[in-house]
Write a protein that holds these residues in place. Structure first.
Motif, PDB file in Angstrom:
ATOM      1  N   SER A 162      -3.970 -16.456  -0.879  1.00 54.64           N
ATOM      2  CA  SER A 162      -4.321 -15.206  -1.564  1.00 54.64           C
ATOM      3  C   SER A 162      -4.239 -13.993  -0.639  1.00 54.64           C
ATOM      4  N   GLN A 163      -4.204 -14.215   0.674  1.00 53.57           N
ATOM      5  CA  GLN A 163      -4.179 -13.104   1.632  1.00 53.57           C
ATOM      6  C   GLN A 163      -2.763 -12.756   2.117  1.00 53.57           C
ATOM      7  N   ILE A 164      -1.782 -13.522   1.667  1.00 57.20           N
ATOM      8  CA  ILE A 164      -0.415 -13.329   2.160  1.00 57.20           C
ATOM      9  C   ILE A 164       0.085 -11.907   1.911  1.00 57.20           C
ATOM     10  N   ASN A 165      -0.112 -11.407   0.695  1.00 58.18           N
ATOM     11  CA  ASN A 165       0.385 -10.059   0.389  1.00 58.18           C
ATOM     12  C   ASN A 165      -0.298  -9.003   1.238  1.00 58.18           C
ATOM     13  N   ASN A 166      -1.593  -9.166   1.481  1.00 63.44           N
ATOM     14  CA  ASN A 166      -2.308  -8.215   2.333  1.00 63.44           C
ATOM     15  C   ASN A 166      -1.719  -8.204   3.740  1.00 63.44           C
ATOM     16  N   ILE A 167      -1.417  -9.377   4.251  1.00 62.59           N
ATOM     17  CA  ILE A 167      -0.849  -9.479   5.594  1.00 62.59           C
ATOM     18  C   ILE A 167       0.559  -8.884   5.632  1.00 62.59           C
ATOM     19  N   LYS A 168       1.349  -9.146   4.590  1.00 62.19           N
ATOM     20  CA  LYS A 168       2.687  -8.542   4.525  1.00 62.19           C
ATOM     21  C   LYS A 168       2.613  -7.022   4.544  1.00 62.19           C
ATOM     22  N   ASN A 169       1.540  -6.479   3.974  1.00 60.12           N
ATOM     23  CA  ASN A 169       1.375  -5.027   3.917  1.00 60.12           C
ATOM     24  C   ASN A 169       0.637  -4.469   5.120  1.00 60.12           C
ATOM     25  N   GLY A 170       0.454  -5.290   6.167  1.00 60.64           N
ATOM     26  CA  GLY A 170      -0.060  -4.771   7.427  1.00 60.64           C
ATOM     27  C   GLY A 170      -1.447  -5.202   7.831  1.00 60.64           C
ATOM     28  N   ALA A 171      -2.151  -5.959   7.000  1.00 53.60           N
ATOM     29  CA  ALA A 171      -3.523  -6.352   7.321  1.00 53.60           C
ATOM     30  C   ALA A 171      -3.543  -7.411   8.421  1.00 53.60           C
ATOM     31  N   SER A 172      -4.576  -7.351   9.252  1.00 55.31           N
ATOM     32  CA  SER A 172      -4.838  -8.414  10.218  1.00 55.31           C
ATOM     33  C   SER A 172      -5.774  -9.432   9.564  1.00 55.31           C
ATOM     34  N   TRP A 173      -6.161 -10.459  10.324  1.00 53.92           N
ATOM     35  CA  TRP A 173      -7.033 -11.489   9.773  1.00 53.92           C
ATOM     36  C   TRP A 173      -8.222 -11.716  10.698  1.00 53.92           C
ATOM     37  N   ILE A 174      -9.406 -11.853  10.117  1.00 58.62           N
ATOM     38  CA  ILE A 174     -10.608 -12.158  10.880  1.00 58.62           C
ATOM     39  C   ILE A 174     -10.997 -13.597  10.576  1.00 58.62           C
ATOM     40  N   ASP A 175     -11.033 -14.428  11.632  1.00 55.53           N
ATOM     41  CA  ASP A 175     -11.330 -15.836  11.399  1.00 55.53           C
ATOM     42  C   ASP A 175     -12.834 -16.074  11.263  1.00 55.53           C
ATOM     43  N   GLU A 176     -13.229 -17.327  11.109  1.00 55.28           N
ATOM     44  CA  GLU A 176     -14.633 -17.665  10.855  1.00 55.28           C
ATOM     45  C   GLU A 176     -15.548 -17.299  12.009  1.00 55.28           C
ATOM     46  N   GLU A 177     -15.000 -17.164  13.214  1.00 56.26           N
ATOM     47  CA  GLU A 177     -15.804 -16.822  14.368  1.00 56.26           C
ATOM     48  C   GLU A 177     -15.816 -15.326  14.652  1.00 56.26           C
ATOM     49  N   GLY A 178     -15.182 -14.570  13.762  1.00 57.22           N
ATOM     50  CA  GLY A 178     -15.166 -13.120  13.915  1.00 57.22           C
ATOM     51  C   GLY A 178     -14.059 -12.585  14.792  1.00 57.22           C
ATOM     52  N   ASN A 179     -13.130 -13.433  15.193  1.00 57.16           N
ATOM     53  CA  ASN A 179     -12.006 -12.982  16.017  1.00 57.16           C
ATOM     54  C   ASN A 179     -10.950 -12.314  15.138  1.00 57.16           C
ATOM     55  N   VAL A 180     -10.445 -11.191  15.593  1.00 61.67           N
ATOM     56  CA  VAL A 180      -9.403 -10.470  14.864  1.00 61.67           C
ATOM     57  C   VAL A 180      -8.035 -10.980  15.306  1.00 61.67           C
ATOM     58  N   ILE A 181      -7.297 -11.525  14.365  1.00 57.48           N
ATOM     59  CA  ILE A 181      -5.936 -11.985  14.628  1.00 57.48           C
ATOM     60  C   ILE A 181      -4.992 -10.850  14.224  1.00 57.48           C
ATOM     61  N   PRO A 182      -4.332 -10.209  15.174  1.00 56.36           N
ATOM     62  CA  PRO A 182      -3.514  -9.034  14.838  1.00 56.36           C
ATOM     63  C   PRO A 182      -2.348  -9.378  13.927  1.00 56.36           C
ATOM     64  N   ASN A 183      -1.994  -8.429  13.114  1.00 59.64           N
ATOM     65  CA  ASN A 183      -0.890  -8.632  12.166  1.00 59.64           C
ATOM     66  C   ASN A 183       0.402  -9.020  12.868  1.00 59.64           C
ATOM     67  N   SER A 184       0.620  -8.483  14.050  1.00 61.48           N
ATOM     68  CA  SER A 184       1.856  -8.765  14.781  1.00 61.48           C
ATOM     69  C   SER A 184       2.004 -10.241  15.128  1.00 61.48           C
ATOM     70  N   ARG A 185       0.877 -10.984  15.211  1.00 63.56           N
ATOM     71  CA  ARG A 185       0.934 -12.401  15.502  1.00 63.56           C
ATOM     72  C   ARG A 185       1.218 -13.219  14.237  1.00 63.56           C
ATOM     73  N   LEU A 186       0.960 -12.619  13.106  1.00 66.38           N
ATOM     74  CA  LEU A 186       1.094 -13.336  11.837  1.00 66.38           C
ATOM     75  C   LEU A 186       2.423 -13.075  11.134  1.00 66.38           C
ATOM     76  N   THR A 187       3.166 -12.121  11.622  1.00 63.84           N
ATOM     77  CA  THR A 187       4.413 -11.736  10.954  1.00 63.84           C
ATOM     78  C   THR A 187       5.555 -11.570  11.954  1.00 63.84           C
ATOM     79  N   ARG A 188       6.770 -11.597  11.425  1.00 62.63           N
ATOM     80  CA  ARG A 188       7.967 -11.213  12.160  1.00 62.63           C
ATOM     81  C   ARG A 188       8.510  -9.940  11.522  1.00 62.63           C
ATOM     82  N   PRO A 189       9.167  -9.090  12.317  1.00 67.59           N
ATOM     83  CA  PRO A 189       9.672  -7.825  11.767  1.00 67.59           C
ATOM     84  C   PRO A 189      10.584  -8.040  10.560  1.00 67.59           C
ATOM     85  N   ALA A 190      10.549  -7.114   9.645  1.00 68.62           N
ATOM     86  CA  ALA A 190      11.429  -7.168   8.476  1.00 68.62           C
ATOM     87  C   ALA A 190      12.884  -7.014   8.916  1.00 68.62           C
TER      88      ALA A 190
END
Length: 304
Positions: free
Chosen positions: A174-202
């Motif tokens: 459910s979060q895929i579209n948010n990440i595609k649009n630039g969102a980062s992800w916060i895991d269960e321990e509160g760590n911010v996973i930057p968007n650049s780690r979750l995506t490759r450039p268009a």
């Protein structure tokens, strides 16, 4: 990467020969097809190239010389005979409007699809068509009649998801579209996973410019900066530069000069004079200026 192809249906000039048909192309992008010019014999070339009649969404006419539009009314008639119901837009110089009205009234007055004519201003570069995936701009050209080229620009796409990272961090679908649009992800321990780690450039947006017919225009390069692929008329060789000037056409060398000055990725030569039994001399002269030059031929499919 989504398909972006150009189908060459005709690359000859005014006089059809056994080697070349008059001008016509189909641009295929993201499962949509757009025709540029419709010279005599285009329908037959479409069948040979296996280009579907019912997928053409719009037709762009550069000018009303016969070798660029004599096939149009036959094409529209065939659309009707094939049971087309999807509306069709036709773009071209305003002078085409009254001619089209007369032909449609005479030959195509009982079909089940709507034809919409859009007059383009051949003196301005402006967007005349737009949808979710691309824009089409006019390119002012200089010929014996009002004439415009067309520039197809792919719109930027969203970044690619890194599936391995999505799985590793257990990110919900459910979060895929948010990440595609630039969102980062916060895991269960509160760590911010930057968007650049979750995506490759268009993928970089691609573009295709069609310029036929025109005399040599040094300023044209400014309108075509960094285009992925340019089709530019190359009616004559150097030895016939006087004819090119007289009839408001270009030589292959002049086409290459435009490509070089615009910094395009690739140059396609076409609109050959029927006087030549081979276009090798045109290619040679173009390559002397711009190495990434190539000849077009009927049935050729160019992939951007």
């Amino acid at each position: 990467m989504e398909p972006f192809k150009v189908h060459i249906l005709g690359c000859g000039s005014a006089l059809p020969t056994l080697r070349h048909n008059p001008s016509s192309q189909v641009v295929e992008i993201r499962e949509k097809q757009f025709m540029i010019d419709c010279g005599e014999g285009t329908q037959t070339q479409m069948r040979r190239s296996r280009v579907g009649f019912n997928k053409v969404m719009a037709i762009f006419i550069s000018h009303i010389h016969g070798d660029h539009c004599f096939g149009l009314i036959g094409m529209l008639s065939s659309f009707g005979l094939l049971g087309r119901t999807m509306p069709l837009s036709i773009y071209g110089p305003k002078e085409l409007g009254p001619i089209l009205d007369t032909l449609l009234t005479t030959f195509c007055n009982d079909f089940d699809y709507e034809i919409k004519f859009h007059a383009v201003d051949t003196s301005r570069q402006e967007v005349v068509y737009e949808d979710r995936s691309l824009t089409v701009e006019t390119i002012p050209l200089k010929h014996r009649l009002p004439c415009a080229g067309y520039l197809f620009r792919e719109k930027p796409t969203l970044p690619h998801i890194r599936r391995d990272m999505i799985d590793f961090y257990r990110i919900p679908i459910s979060q895929i579209n948010n990440i595609k649009n630039g969102a980062s992800w916060i895991d269960e321990e509160g760590n911010v996973i930057p968007n650049s780690r979750l995506t490759r450039p268009a993928d970089p947006p691609r573009s295709y410019a069609y310029c036929s017919d025109t005399c040599y225009l040094p300023g044209l390069a400014d309108r075509l900066k960094d285009v992925t692929c340019l089709y530019h008329e190359s009616t004559y060789a150097d030895e016939d530069e006087d004819k090119a000037q007289k009839y408001f056409h270009s030589t292959a060398r002049q086409a290459a000069m435009v490509a070089r000055d615009a910094g395009v990725g690739r140059l396609l030569l076409g609109h050959y004079s029927s006087k030549y039994n081979t276009e090798d001399v045109l290619l040679q002269q173009a390559k002397e200026v711009f190495a990434e030059s190539s000849l077009t031929s009927e049935g050729m499919v160019v992939t951007l």
